[in-house]
Design a protein around this motif. Structure first.
Motif, mmCIF file in Angstrom:
data_model
loop_
_atom_site.group_PDB
_atom_site.id
_atom_site.type_symbol
_atom_site.label_atom_id
_atom_site.label_comp_id
_atom_site.label_asym_id
_atom_site.label_seq_id
_atom_site.Cartn_x
_atom_site.Cartn_y
_atom_site.Cartn_z
ATOM 1 N N ASN A 1 0.809 -1.226 0.000
ATOM 2 C CA ASN A 1 0.000 0.000 0.000
ATOM 3 C C ASN A 1 0.837 1.268 0.000
ATOM 4 O O ASN A 1 0.289 2.380 -0.009
ATOM 5 C CB ASN A 1 -0.962 0.024 1.195
ATOM 6 C CG ASN A 1 -0.232 0.086 2.534
ATOM 7 O OD1 ASN A 1 0.990 0.143 2.591
ATOM 8 N ND2 ASN A 1 -1.004 0.078 3.616
ATOM 9 N N GLY A 2 2.187 1.141 0.023
ATOM 10 C CA GLY A 2 3.036 2.317 -0.074
ATOM 11 C C GLY A 2 3.199 3.099 1.202
ATOM 12 O O GLY A 2 3.790 4.192 1.188
ATOM 13 N N GLU B 1 5.613 -2.254 4.550
ATOM 14 C CA GLU B 1 4.321 -1.803 4.052
ATOM 15 C C GLU B 1 3.292 -2.923 4.155
ATOM 16 O O GLU B 1 3.617 -4.104 4.023
ATOM 17 C CB GLU B 1 4.455 -1.363 2.591
ATOM 18 C CG GLU B 1 5.430 -0.212 2.376
ATOM 19 C CD GLU B 1 5.644 0.086 0.905
ATOM 20 O OE1 GLU B 1 4.884 -0.471 0.076
ATOM 21 O OE2 GLU B 1 6.568 0.857 0.586
ATOM 22 N N GLU B 2 2.046 -2.530 4.386
ATOM 23 C CA GLU B 2 0.963 -3.507 4.448
ATOM 24 C C GLU B 2 0.708 -4.105 3.061
ATOM 25 O O GLU B 2 0.907 -3.448 2.030
ATOM 26 C CB GLU B 2 -0.331 -2.845 4.938
ATOM 27 C CG GLU B 2 -0.268 -2.308 6.351
ATOM 28 C CD GLU B 2 -0.526 -3.384 7.365
ATOM 29 O OE1 GLU B 2 -0.818 -4.531 6.956
ATOM 30 O OE2 GLU B 2 -0.422 -3.091 8.564
ATOM 31 N N VAL B 3 0.245 -5.351 3.031
ATOM 32 C CA VAL B 3 -0.106 -6.010 1.768
ATOM 33 C C VAL B 3 -1.459 -5.484 1.294
ATOM 34 O O VAL B 3 -2.427 -5.415 2.071
ATOM 35 C CB VAL B 3 -0.167 -7.535 1.954
ATOM 36 C CG1 VAL B 3 -0.701 -8.208 0.698
ATOM 37 C CG2 VAL B 3 1.217 -8.068 2.298
ATOM 38 N N ASP B 4 -1.518 -5.121 0.001
ATOM 39 C CA ASP B 4 -2.772 -4.625 -0.559
ATOM 40 C C ASP B 4 -3.336 -5.549 -1.634
ATOM 41 O O ASP B 4 -4.470 -5.398 -2.067
ATOM 42 C CB ASP B 4 -2.553 -3.234 -1.168
ATOM 43 C CG ASP B 4 -3.847 -2.582 -1.587
ATOM 44 O OD1 ASP B 4 -4.735 -2.393 -0.721
ATOM 45 O OD2 ASP B 4 -3.998 -2.278 -2.795
ATOM 46 N N ASN C 1 7.790 -4.466 -6.044
ATOM 47 C CA ASN C 1 8.772 -3.385 -6.178
ATOM 48 C C ASN C 1 10.209 -3.865 -5.976
ATOM 49 O O ASN C 1 11.142 -3.068 -5.978
ATOM 50 C CB ASN C 1 8.457 -2.257 -5.194
ATOM 51 C CG ASN C 1 8.369 -2.755 -3.756
ATOM 52 O OD1 ASN C 1 8.557 -3.942 -3.506
ATOM 53 N ND2 ASN C 1 8.080 -1.846 -2.838
ATOM 54 N N LYS C 2 10.394 -5.191 -5.768
ATOM 55 C CA LYS C 2 11.735 -5.773 -5.662
ATOM 56 C C LYS C 2 11.774 -7.072 -6.470
ATOM 57 O O LYS C 2 11.923 -8.161 -5.920
ATOM 58 C CB LYS C 2 12.086 -6.053 -4.207
ATOM 59 C CG LYS C 2 12.156 -4.808 -3.333
ATOM 60 C CD LYS C 2 12.483 -5.188 -1.893
ATOM 61 C CE LYS C 2 12.531 -3.950 -1.002
ATOM 62 N NZ LYS C 2 12.824 -4.331 0.413
ATOM 63 N N PRO C 3 11.643 -6.982 -7.777
ATOM 64 C CA PRO C 3 11.503 -8.190 -8.610
ATOM 65 C C PRO C 3 12.701 -9.120 -8.576
ATOM 66 O O PRO C 3 12.573 -10.312 -8.869
ATOM 67 C CB PRO C 3 11.295 -7.608 -10.023
ATOM 68 C CG PRO C 3 11.876 -6.228 -9.965
ATOM 69 C CD PRO C 3 11.634 -5.741 -8.576
ATOM 70 N N SER C 4 13.872 -8.629 -8.186
ATOM 71 C CA SER C 4 15.066 -9.486 -8.205
ATOM 72 C C SER C 4 15.172 -10.357 -6.963
ATOM 73 O O SER C 4 15.953 -11.315 -6.935
ATOM 74 C CB SER C 4 16.325 -8.617 -8.345
ATOM 75 O OG SER C 4 16.433 -7.735 -7.233
#
Length: 668
Positions: free
Chosen positions: A51-52, A61-64, A200-203
């Motif tokens: 959720n940013g 951050e909380e899971v959205d 936001n951290k695909p690696s």
């Protein structure tokens, strides 16, 4: 175009699902799409949407929501039409209910689908949203694709009123693995590779397949000698298979038993509900029994059966049979889980046996040291259901429950025997019942005598000088005999220790302790007692005695001063005269019946210092008792007999009266 009241359908989804259910449904659909394509390099990718807004404590951050991608067959026309059909039967062979996608709308506001599929020799793209009104599919678009492979991407986002319970990627991945473990360990089909990462951290991806398969993995299957069992359902035998796994690095997790339907975990319950010794983690030493490199683990048993496949609910959150006894189906959830628990126990039998042995020692110590009156009953009681580390209260409550059950059974048998018209059955049954009654009575007597020993020990301690060099106050000593400011209408009849003064006082009809009798501001003595049922018959009869006590602090003797207004002998005389003059009523507001012949007994308990002894002899005209520990006098004009007793005499006499009982119990 569909015509479904989607909002009402979602609102009617029953309990049994949770916020992980939509994610599990999407991963299963992705695996099924890969199976349909028939490829060996299947890949399911899970992206966690945030959720940013980082938390001020853990900075996470909380899971959205989630995005689930796969390289399966894609949303072909048949798949698209099945999605648009409520209760579709397209995947029924694989346990599909045609309903799972609606659980997404129960927990998330948005469901978006985009897919590339093959049609003839061409690739096409299809995208749509899941509707919230009448249509299941809305905003649908279809066009030729520039892609060269099939697959689907499904996004669920906008979490609703509930918060997602976990934040860390490792925790989320572990939960998903547990829920879908049957897919990862399926010997009939290869499981695609499943990875999870933050969007936001695909690696930084975690492979769920790496949780198991190696000795160093976090999940390792255990060997089970007898893994199958059967239960009868309406005269039809149903077979079940159990697979048992170690879960290392368990954190706060508990060992559990999970029931599986169509390769998905449906329910999970703690194994300790069936075998309490599973309450704590287990430990496995490292190589060469090295404790330093050992690991803690819990155990999880998965139960498979066609019966479970056939009985799972529409939402896959529960089963159609009952949790407890199921008269209709014949098999309950508890029946299945108990059988599975027994199998798991056989796998780690040595450790469970050791834990049970420690529990038995703990129970034995309690009964020997704290509750010897339960010794006979304990030989008949099954303690298996007690917690692994039972407290004194746990053990006592368990024994009291069994004692009550035994008493009820005995009473029922007595009633049946008394109503029996068959004299031939009386002899043997009467002997058996008398033995049961006798055992219960003996246990109660042992308990009662043991409590007396505790009271006398406490009383003896209270007469000693404290660390401050002072004796206990009158009130503290008084409360051991009977609580102050109370009467027998406010406490149980056996919640006092008046037997220390006189055994007959156990059966008094009314007792008032430092409380005026039915007169808010009236005079009061320490203890007033009337209607002793042992010596006399009837209630509140003039012939029944009234007993009055005055208690003085150990070593206190200022009441013997000439100017004292706290003369205990005079207080008792004055109180007797007030009762004889009719100034008090019973607690039921009845006249206290007395006449010229009503006997009164007065007792003063104090330490007999020289000052007190001289006072009693020279001023009060009392006669010493032979043992030198008390004085007495008869007030013939008011029918009052008074004894002045030392605290030492009260303690010594009480110990002497009970000594034989303590000796027989071995607690003297």
């Amino acid at each position: 175009m569909s015509n479904v009241n989607i909002k009402r359908l979602v609102d009617n989804i029953r309990s049994g699902t949770n916020i992980y259910t939509p994610l599990v449904e999407l991963v299963v659909n992705a695996i099924q799409a890969i199976d349909a394509k028939g490829i060996r390099n299947g890949l399911v990718e899970i992206e966690v949407l945030r959720n940013g807004q980082p938390d001020v404590i853990d900075r996470l951050e909380e899971v959205d929501g989630f995005v689930v991608k796969d390289n399966g067959i894609g949303f072909t026309k048949s798949n698209r039409d099945a999605f648009d059909t409520l209760y579709t039967e397209q995947k029924i062979a694989d346990g599909g209910k045609g309903f799972g996608r609606f659980t997404c709308l129960k927990y998330f506001q948005r469901v978006k689908v985009s897919s590339t599929f093959a049609e003839s020799d061409l690739f096409r793209d299809r995208s749509f949203r899941m509707g919230l009104d009448k249509d299941i599919i809305v905003d649908e678009k279809e066009a030729p694709s520039q892609g060269q492979t099939t697959g689907s991407t499904v996004e669920i986002s906008g979490i609703k009123s509930v918060r997602f319970p976990d934040k860390k990627l490792e925790t989320i991945s572990r939960v998903v693995v547990e829920r879908l473990l049957p897919y990862f360990v399926d010997e009939q089909r290869d499981c695609p590779r499943v990875v999870i990462r933050d969007a936001n951290k695909p690696s930084e991806a975690i492979s769920l397949n790496d949780y198991l398969g190696k000795d160093s993995s976090q999940i390792v299957e255990m060997n089970v000698d007898e893994s199958a069992f059967s239960l009868s359902a309406n005269e039809d035998e149903k077979s079940f298979q159990v697979r048992v796994f170690k879960f290392f690095a368990p954190r706060t997790a508990k060992s559990k038993v999970s029931l599986v339907a169509h390769r998905r975990e449906v329910t999970d319950n703690p194994l300790e509900a069936y075998i309490p010794e599973f309450a704590e983690e287990f430990f496995e030493p490292g190589p060469d029994q090295d404790l330093a490199t050992g690991r803690n683990f819990i155990i999880k048993a998965y139960v498979f059966s066609e019966y479970l496949n056939d009985s799972v609910s529409l939402e896959r959150g529960e089963f159609r049979f009952q949790t407890d006894a199921d008269l209709l189906n014949g098999i309950s959830q508890n029946d299945i889980e108990q059988k599975a628990a027994d199998i798991v126990q056989s796998v780690v039998g040595a450790e469970i046996a050791e834990r049970k042995k420690r529990k038995e020692v703990r129970i034995s110590e309690y009964i020997t040291n704290e509750a010897p009156w339960h010794r006979v009953l304990a030989n008949e009681v099954d303690f298996n259901t007690l917690p692994m580390r039972p407290s004194n209260q746990d053990i006592e409550l368990h024994l009291q429950k069994k004692k009550y059950e035994k008493e009820i059974a005995t009473r029922t048998q007595v009633t049946a025997l008394l109503n029996s018209e068959n004299p031939d059955e009386l002899g043997e049954k009467i002997s058996q019942l008398i033995e049961n009654i006798s055992d219960n009575s003996k246990n109660d007597l042992i308990h009662y005598v043991s409590m007396r020993k505790c009271v006398l020990d406490l009383f003896s301690k209270s007469l000693e000088i404290g660390a401050d060099g002072k004796h206990k106050s009158e009130g503290e000593v008084h409360d051991i005999i009977m609580q102050r400011k109370k009467d027998s209408d406010e406490i149980d009849f056996d919640a006092h220790n008046l037997w220390m003064l006189d055994e007959r006082l156990n059966f008094s009809a009314y007792i008032s302790s430092e409380k005026p009798i039915n007169k808010a501001n009236g005079d009061r003595t320490d203890i007033t007692i009337f209607n002793n049922r042992v010596a006399f018959r009837g209630e509140n009869e003039a012939s029944n005695p009234i007993t009055i006590f005055e208690l003085k602090k150990p070593q206190r003797d200022d009441f013997a001063n000439p100017s004292s207004k706290d003369d205990p002998v005079q207080q008792i005389v004055r109180y007797v005269n007030q009762i004889r003059d009719g100034k008090f009523k019973t607690p039921k507001n009845r006249d206290m019946l007395v006449n010229a012949n009503t006997p009164f007994y007065g007792y003063v308990v104090c330490d007999l210092t020289k000052k007190v002894a001289d006072w009693l002899e020279r001023e009060k005209d009392f006669t010493p008792m032979p043992d030198g520990l008390g004085w007495f006098r008869w007030f013939g004009n008011i029918n009052l007999y008074i004894e002045v007793l030392s605290w030492t005499k009260v303690l010594r006499d009480a110990e002497m009266r009970n000594k034989i009982f303590f000796n027989k119990l071995g607690i003297d």
